[in-house]
Structure formats: structure tokens, C-alpha cells
Design an enzyme around this catalytic site. Structure first.
Site, mmCIF file in Angstrom:
data_model
loop_
_atom_site.group_PDB
_atom_site.id
_atom_site.type_symbol
_atom_site.label_atom_id
_atom_site.label_comp_id
_atom_site.label_asym_id
_atom_site.label_seq_id
_atom_site.Cartn_x
_atom_site.Cartn_y
_atom_site.Cartn_z
ATOM 1 N N GLU B 68 0.810 -1.206 0.000
ATOM 2 C CA GLU B 68 0.000 0.000 0.000
ATOM 3 C C GLU B 68 0.847 1.262 0.000
ATOM 4 O OE1 GLU B 68 -3.684 -1.751 2.681
ATOM 5 O OE2 GLU B 68 -2.005 -0.774 3.682
ATOM 6 N N ASP B 239 -8.028 -4.957 9.385
ATOM 7 C CA ASP B 239 -7.624 -3.721 8.715
ATOM 8 C C ASP B 239 -7.463 -3.854 7.219
ATOM 9 O OD1 ASP B 239 -5.438 -5.282 8.652
ATOM 10 O OD2 ASP B 239 -4.083 -3.848 9.567
#
Lengths: 356, 356
Positions: B68, B239
Site C-alpha cells: 500500500e 484492517d
């Protein structure tokens, strides 16, 4: 650190190519060879274009410029580039564009390369332009006009000499000292160089017109009457929303080739055209799925904005050159405890190691 | 390089905080003080939340994990973090999460800090959890259950001791050796620590339940019957898409607080709920615009996924500590020619400098 501290594993160290080492790498390989081999890496990745995860770059715009992240990945390798574009920097003695990038292993997420990319971006942009021209420009192109003689201009010239066979350069810049700088830098490299007083004169008899100006605005560097039949236009400078170089009428007469349509429609010259105006994806030409140039009077336009896969190819090329050249450092960038659940223990032990 | 090569300007060098220097910085400041001061930086940035450019993180998912990029900026400072999440890494002796990040000057686009963030992310995640609990947990909370005793657990414990006043820890992990590792690392730090055989036992009489497991799947770490009235749940481990820790029924009984709704609805526990289920943005509580905990029997849930602004705060804190500590190196990362239009000339002159 005391020698009693546990040694980090080799994965904790990320190879880093500094600006100095990038320059040394270019000289070691030779800029001609570097650009040719880089174009081969670019072609290889353009040919397998559908294998990549693609997304338009993520841009943070401010009044003065833009900061962008450009990620992409295939099934084994992830890469991204950080790059800014601040036209007002030049007046302050700073680079308009600076960049760095990295590669990582998709299966572990661990970084495997960090590299400067200000110089590397200049090289990959030029190599991509010349690669596109190899498929789109008129056969036996020898003369190229370069409109905008800033930081990218010499790289374009050398790439087009190596990959396309350009021998004559016709330089124009709104600031004549930029043209003189470009001509001086390229002296003795076998070019026939003419500094021109107007764009009209520069583009006369040019087989290829490269526009690479830096203003962040909709400019009209080329008007319709300047562009004759059969020319290839390599439009490099119009590359963000509100920043274009060509008059709309030129676009309507041209066969338009782009890197990644959903990004180019926002950032490229074609932001001036309707969303459904037909364009051809360059990778389809490179992969032999679609024709490039189909006739002598056709105007071809590479509406280049730069795409993440080009940076990926460039980083991949640099990575493959590191072992033989040794032109890198190792950065202590990844925390790598012996027991991966014990990050805190590693932190505690480092304190004891310092104290001992 | 020969001494005749032109010296790069100070802007060409980017301060870099290695893993070793980050550990030294934590020890120099003291981890207690580091977490308290970091929480102050976090609170300051949460209070001015609307000033930031916000975007959900840009994720590249693969079968084994995710990579990410997390960017954000205010009007003067830009920051981003690179972070991966690969649960299978642990079995291979690698970190599940590694990270690095940078800051840049919005007005010029030049990088101003590069830092390891594997350790820093562990610290900022714990500081953010404890900051949220300061506003959401029952008054005088003293006992915390920690479900999942991996790399994040000790950081959570210390942050909650410093910021919330937690004294008793009830540890549970599917692998008891992880709990033993956590207890060993926290020995002598003033905690009353109990290793528990089941989650049910661990959560008994806990004022706060922290879930911080790492499996990439929808797990049900907590079922509805385990969660009594008045508890604060600090849900850290769920998450990413397809990765949750709490049974849906718990969510329906809780007041839910999130960092950035459009990201949390994709990644957090609330991915189990309809798009319009009401949630409160944590920044509004911190800024005093909305109440946090409003009653003794209320179940509060911080559905934490981690947001770019938290990394921005952490990088800002580290940057502000560099001058006084000197715990950084300088990386030759930005090409900075004397004449910004003359990148090629700089490259050429570096060749002459090497040759001379």
C-alpha cells in the site's frame, strides 16, 4: 553498535542507487547503450502490458505544482515512483522535476531497490519517446525539431539518434540561452544543430517534432498551420490537467497514440477532446496487435504523459545492472528481528547493545 | 569523485533515518516519552483534520498479501508511507508488516525526510490507539486484555500505560509462546501480567479489550457474549478487505469510532455492516465537536485501520527530533544541477570529474 548486537539479515538492507552512482552507472554503460538497452526493457514490458496492475497516478495538486505517486506491479514485482512537477522551481534554481523510486517483492512485500529517479526519469522519458517513434515516425527520419530546450532536451536528442537515426536538430526555446546550452551540451556528438528564432522555422522540413516545454498552462506551442502532412509529433510537455502544448485542430488531423487512456484523457493533449475521441494504445502497436503508421501523409501523434510501467521498466533495468557494476550502497531500511513477532525485543536488545 | 566536481547544494541531500537510528532515537528519548509526545503530535493533527488532503490508501493486492501507498498533505507538507501486509511472512521468519515513509515540501516538491517506518508504524499505531482510548475508554481504566500477542502487543501495552493508566494486562494468543514472549518483554515495567488460556478468561473484568491478530481472513476473535457493558474495544487487527476480528453482533451494540469512513468501510470491522451504518469520525471527538463516551454502560469501539495522517504526524515528530539528536544520515537522492535546465550538463561534468 557493539559487536554483540545481532546482525540483521541481508533482507534488512535495501540496495540504494544515489545520484552519484546513477551518473556513474550511465557513464560505465555509456549513455547510448543505456538508452538502447532501456528501450529494450520498455519494449518487453509494453509487449506484456495486460499483465500489469494499472492505475492512474495519485496526484496531490497545489497552487505551485504537483506531487505524484505512480505505482504498478506484475505478479512478482511491485514498483512505484515519487515525482514532483513544479514549473516555478526553475526560477529558484531548483529542478522542475525530481523523482525517486523503488521496487519490492510482491510475495513478501520487502523493498528490493531504492533509486534516485530524477536522472533515470529523464532517460526513460527519452527512451519511451524514441521507442514510440521507432513504430510511428516516417521511415528514414533524419531531422527533428525540439521545441523547449530545457532539462529533457538533450536526452531526447540522443535517444532519437540511437533509436531512430536522427542526425539534424532544429532547436527552439523562448529563452535562447536554453537552446545555446542544449547545442553546447550536444556538440561533438555527430549532430547537425540549428538554433532557430521561431517555432515556424524550427519545424520546417522536420520529420519529427518534439515538444517538451514546461509551463503549467494550456499553451499553444504548435498551431495547425505549422504541422505538415506525414510528420510525427512527439508531445512530451503537455502532461497534467490544464497543461497542453498543441492546438486542438492538430489533434483532429492526427492519429493519436497514448500510454494509458484513462490517465491520458485527464493529463494529455487529448484533455482538449471529447472523452470518446478514438485513440490507439501504444502497447498494441508495440505488441503487433495494431498498425502504427499506415501511410506517408498520416500525421502520427504520441501524446506522452509518462506511465508507471515505464518507471517499472527503468528500475528493473537499473536493478539488473547493479550486481556487475557494484554501483550502489546498502540502506538499513527494513527492521528484521530474528523472531518476526518480536519487534519490541529487537528494539530492547538494541538498547543493551548500545550500552554494552 | 574528484574535488573539482561541483558540490551539490544542501537540498540534494535528504535526511534518512535508518532502522538503527530509529532504535537509537527511541532509546535517546525514552519509549514512554516518545509515545506521549507522539500522541500530542497525533492529537494536534487530528484537531486540524479538515486541513488535510485525504484519500483512501492505494492498495496492490496479491494472493499472499498487500502493498500500500498512503499519501496525505496539508498546505505546506506532503507525506506518504509505503507499507506491506503479508501474514504468511511470519512463518518464513519475515515481518508481516514493513514500512518506510517520507516527507516533502509542498511548495517545491523536494523530499525533506526519508525514514524507516516498521518500528515507527508500531509506535504510531499504539499511540493512536491510546489517544483514542483517552477519549473513549471508561474513566479509570486499569485492566486491558490483549488478544494477539505478536509484534504490536508490547507497544500497545506501554502506550496504554502511559496515556490511559493501564496497569493490569491479560494476554491471549493462539500460540502461547507469543504470550510468553510478550510477558517476558514487558517484565519489570510495572505491569501485573496474566497469560490466559482462553479469550473468555482474558476479557473477564477488562476495561479495555485490544484485538491485534494478524490472520488475513474474516475471523471471529470476539463473540457477542464475551463483551460486557461499558467496555472499550480497541480493534486494531481487522484492517483490510476480508480481514475482520469481531462478530457482527458486537458492532450492532457498539458506538463505533473510525479514522476515515470511506477507507474504514472497505477495510475495517464495519465492512460487515451496511454502507450507511452510523459511525463517528474520531477527529470530531478529539476536536471537541462530538462527544466520545457518553455513559457507563456504553460499548465504545475504535475500529482502527490506520490512516495516512497518523504516519504524517509520526514523520513530523521524527523530523522535529533530528536536529537535536543528529540521529540521521544524508542521502544523495535528489539531482540538483547548478542550472536546473542543465541536468544533462551535470551528468556530463560528473564524467569529467570521475576521469580527472
Amino acid at each position: 553498535m557493539s559487536s554483540s548486537a545481532p546482525a540483521p539479515s541481508h533482507l534488512a538492507f535495501v540496495p540504494f542507487v544515489s545520484v552519484e552512482n546513477m551518473m556513474a552507472l550511465v557513464h560505465r554503460i555509456g549513455i547510448d547503450t543505456f538508452l538502447r538497452e532501456l528501450a529494450d526493457y520498455l519494449e518487453a514490458d509494453f509487449k506484456r502490458w495486460p499483465e500489469f496492475d494499472k492505475t492512474p497516478r495519485i496526484a496531490a495538486h497545489s497552487a505551485e505544482g504537483v506531487i505524484e505517486l505512480m505505482p504498478t506491479s506484475d505478479s512478482s514485482l511491485y514498483g512505484f515512483k515519487y515525482v514532483n512537477g513544479h514549473p516555478k522551481n526553475m526560477k529558484e534554481g531548483l529542478q522542475t522535476v525530481t523523482a525517486f523510486g523503488m521496487l519490492a517483492d510482491v510475495s513478501s512485500g520487502y523493498p528490493t531497490l531504492l533509486s534516485e529517479m530524477t536522472i533515470l526519469t529523464a532517460l526513460r522519458t527519452a527512451a519511451t519517446s524514441a521507442m514510440a517513434a521507432r513504430h510511428l515516425a516516417p521511415a528514414n527520419s533524419r531531422t527533428m525539431a525540439i521545441i523547449g530546450n530545457g532539462a529533457q532536451s538533450e536526452f531526447q536528442a540522443i535517444a532519437f539518434r540511437e533509436l531512430v537515426g536522427i542526425r539534424a536538430l532544429r532547436l527552439y526555446d523562448i529563452d535562447r540561452t536554453a537552446s545555446e546550452k542544449c547545442a553546447r551540451n550536444l556538440a561533438g556528438m555527430g549532430f547537425d544543430i540549428t538554433i532557430c528564432d521561431t517555432i515556424e522555422v524550427a519545424v520546417e522540413d522536420a520529420d519529427i517534432i518534439t515538444t517538451v516545454t514546461a509551463d503549467k498552462q494550456c499553451a499553444t506551442i504548435l498551431t495547425d498551420n505549422m504541422v505538415g502532412a506525414g510528420v510525427h509529433i512527439n508531445a512530451v510537455g503537455g502532461d497534467c490537467p490544464g497543461k497542453t502544448e498543441l492546438h486542438r485542430d492538430i489533434l483532429l488531423r492526427s492519429s493519436i497514440f497514448v500510454e494509458y487512456p484513462s490517465q491520458t484523457r485527464i493529463e494529455g493533449e487529448i484533455q482538449q477532446l471529447p472523452e470518446d475521441h478514438p485513440v490507439t494504445e501504444l502497447w498494441e502497436v508495440i505488441a503487433g496487435k495494431t498498425a502504427g503508421r499506415t501511410g506517408k501523409s498520416q500525421i502520427t501523434l504520441f501524446d506522452s504523459v509518462g506511465f508507471a510501467i515505464e518507471d517499472f521498466s527503468a528500475l528493473r533495468y537499473v536493478r539488473d545492472k547493479l550486481e556487475e557494476t557494484g554501483l550502489f550502497e546498502k540502506l538499513d531500511m527494513v527492521a528484521d528481528p530474528d523472531d518476526p513477532r518480536d519487534l519490541f525485543g529487537m528494539l530492547q536488545r538494541s538498547k543493551m547493545a548500545v550500552a554494552s
